[in-house]
Design a protein around this motif. Structure first.
Motif, PDB file in Angstrom:
ATOM      1  N   VAL A 131      29.207  44.988  34.727  1.00 36.99           N
ATOM      2  CA  VAL A 131      29.952  43.815  35.189  1.00 36.99           C
ATOM      3  C   VAL A 131      31.458  43.977  35.037  1.00 36.99           C
ATOM      4  N   LYS A 132      31.892  45.063  34.435  1.00 31.90           N
ATOM      5  CA  LYS A 132      33.327  45.262  34.242  1.00 31.90           C
ATOM      6  C   LYS A 132      34.050  45.263  35.575  1.00 31.90           C
ATOM      7  N   GLY A 133      35.125  44.507  35.608  1.00 30.53           N
ATOM      8  CA  GLY A 133      35.904  44.404  36.838  1.00 30.53           C
ATOM      9  C   GLY A 133      35.418  43.329  37.783  1.00 30.53           C
ATOM     10  N   ARG A 134      34.239  42.767  37.505  1.00 21.22           N
ATOM     11  CA  ARG A 134      33.688  41.712  38.368  1.00 21.22           C
ATOM     12  C   ARG A 134      33.555  40.379  37.643  1.00 21.22           C
ATOM     13  N   PHE A 135      33.179  40.417  36.367  1.00 19.49           N
ATOM     14  CA  PHE A 135      32.956  39.208  35.591  1.00 19.49           C
ATOM     15  C   PHE A 135      34.079  39.034  34.572  1.00 19.49           C
ATOM     16  N   THR A 136      34.395  37.775  34.262  1.00 11.98           N
ATOM     17  CA  THR A 136      35.389  37.460  33.238  1.00 11.98           C
ATOM     18  C   THR A 136      34.854  36.361  32.342  1.00 11.98           C
ATOM     19  N   ILE A 137      34.860  36.614  31.045  1.00  4.04           N
ATOM     20  CA  ILE A 137      34.469  35.591  30.074  1.00  4.04           C
ATOM     21  C   ILE A 137      35.732  34.958  29.514  1.00  4.04           C
ATOM     22  N   SER A 138      35.690  33.659  29.318  1.00  2.00           N
ATOM     23  CA  SER A 138      36.812  32.935  28.735  1.00  2.00           C
ATOM     24  C   SER A 138      36.267  31.727  27.999  1.00  2.00           C
ATOM     25  N   ARG A 139      37.136  31.071  27.251  1.00  2.00           N
ATOM     26  CA  ARG A 139      36.690  29.877  26.539  1.00  2.00           C
ATOM     27  C   ARG A 139      37.849  28.908  26.403  1.00  2.00           C
ATOM     28  N   ASP A 140      37.484  27.636  26.282  1.00  2.03           N
ATOM     29  CA  ASP A 140      38.439  26.563  26.039  1.00  2.03           C
ATOM     30  C   ASP A 140      37.958  25.857  24.777  1.00  2.03           C
ATOM     31  N   ASN A 141      38.561  26.177  23.662  1.00  2.00           N
ATOM     32  CA  ASN A 141      38.094  25.598  22.391  1.00  2.00           C
ATOM     33  C   ASN A 141      38.358  24.107  22.292  1.00  2.00           C
ATOM     34  N   ALA A 142      39.357  23.627  23.021  1.00  2.00           N
ATOM     35  CA  ALA A 142      39.624  22.187  23.023  1.00  2.00           C
ATOM     36  C   ALA A 142      38.487  21.417  23.695  1.00  2.00           C
ATOM     37  N   LYS A 143      37.778  22.098  24.593  1.00  2.00           N
ATOM     38  CA  LYS A 143      36.670  21.468  25.312  1.00  2.00           C
ATOM     39  C   LYS A 143      35.313  22.006  24.877  1.00  2.00           C
ATOM     40  N   ASN A 144      35.304  22.838  23.846  1.00  2.00           N
ATOM     41  CA  ASN A 144      34.041  23.392  23.336  1.00  2.00           C
ATOM     42  C   ASN A 144      33.218  24.042  24.441  1.00  2.00           C
ATOM     43  N   THR A 145      33.879  24.814  25.273  1.00  2.00           N
ATOM     44  CA  THR A 145      33.208  25.382  26.433  1.00  2.00           C
ATOM     45  C   THR A 145      33.581  26.851  26.600  1.00  2.00           C
ATOM     46  N   VAL A 146      32.586  27.642  26.968  1.00  2.00           N
ATOM     47  CA  VAL A 146      32.822  29.036  27.333  1.00  2.00           C
ATOM     48  C   VAL A 146      32.410  29.210  28.793  1.00  2.00           C
ATOM     49  N   PHE A 147      33.104  30.080  29.478  1.00  2.00           N
ATOM     50  CA  PHE A 147      32.897  30.271  30.913  1.00  2.00           C
ATOM     51  C   PHE A 147      32.550  31.724  31.223  1.00  2.00           C
ATOM     52  N   LEU A 148      31.878  31.896  32.343  1.00  3.50           N
ATOM     53  CA  LEU A 148      31.666  33.233  32.872  1.00  3.50           C
ATOM     54  C   LEU A 148      31.967  33.181  34.368  1.00  3.50           C
ATOM     55  N   GLN A 149      33.100  33.716  34.743  1.00 11.00           N
ATOM     56  CA  GLN A 149      33.467  33.812  36.151  1.00 11.00           C
ATOM     57  C   GLN A 149      32.851  35.083  36.709  1.00 11.00           C
ATOM     58  N   MET A 150      32.035  34.937  37.736  1.00 13.30           N
ATOM     59  CA  MET A 150      31.322  36.068  38.307  1.00 13.30           C
ATOM     60  C   MET A 150      31.752  36.251  39.756  1.00 13.30           C
ATOM     61  N   ASN A 151      32.349  37.373  40.048  1.00 17.72           N
ATOM     62  CA  ASN A 151      32.812  37.701  41.392  1.00 17.72           C
ATOM     63  C   ASN A 151      32.057  38.915  41.921  1.00 17.72           C
ATOM     64  N   SER A 152      32.144  39.101  43.212  1.00 17.82           N
ATOM     65  CA  SER A 152      31.509  40.255  43.862  1.00 17.82           C
ATOM     66  C   SER A 152      30.046  40.392  43.448  1.00 17.82           C
ATOM     67  N   LEU A 153      29.349  39.295  43.489  1.00 16.32           N
ATOM     68  CA  LEU A 153      27.951  39.301  43.065  1.00 16.32           C
ATOM     69  C   LEU A 153      27.087  40.122  44.020  1.00 16.32           C
TER      70      LEU A 153
END
Length: 123
Positions: free
Chosen positions: A64-86
């Motif tokens: 997934v390197k180069g296609r997916f990005t993990i991030s988080r917003d601790n103020a919102k208690n949320t983690v994200f996974l942006q998935m591109n070029s699926l």
């Protein structure tokens, strides 16, 4: 304790994008390393991405390197996974997981899990 709820899965065509979210309840979210795993039908669960409690030093599975990005917003208690070029090989149930301390690559080292969200990529 922390409870995790994923959202954002769905059906997408090859080449498309999706953004998964994992909302956590409970206190001390920033003390948890967070990870995404996935499990395709008939296959073992596999590591996708992880991020530290303070949102630095993410790491990814090679596929997934180069296609997916993990991030988080601790103020919102949320983690994200942006998935591109699926692509169709990305079809799986995606689950987020949490553990205190540093992240790990083995599912067996995570203490808390969400119920998962289905991602289906059509060709």
């Amino acid at each position: 304790q922390v409870q995790l709820v994923e959202s954002g899965g769905g059906l997408v065509q090859a080449g498309g994008s999706l953004r998964l979210s994992c909302a956590a309840s409970g206190r001390g979210f920033s003390t948890y390393a967070m990870a995404w795993f996935r499990q395709a039908p008939g296959k073992a669960r596999e590591f996708v991405a992880a991020i530290t409690g303070f949102g630095i030093n993410p790491d990814y599975a090679d596929f997934v390197k180069g296609r997916f990005t993990i991030s988080r917003d601790n103020a919102k208690n949320t983690v994200f996974l942006q998935m591109n070029s699926l692509n169709p090989e990305d079809t799986a149930v995606y689950s987020c997981a949490a553990r205190t301390g540093a992240y790990r690559y083995s599912e067996y080292q995570y203490d808390y899990w969400g119920q998962g969200t289905q991602v289906t990529v059509s060709s």
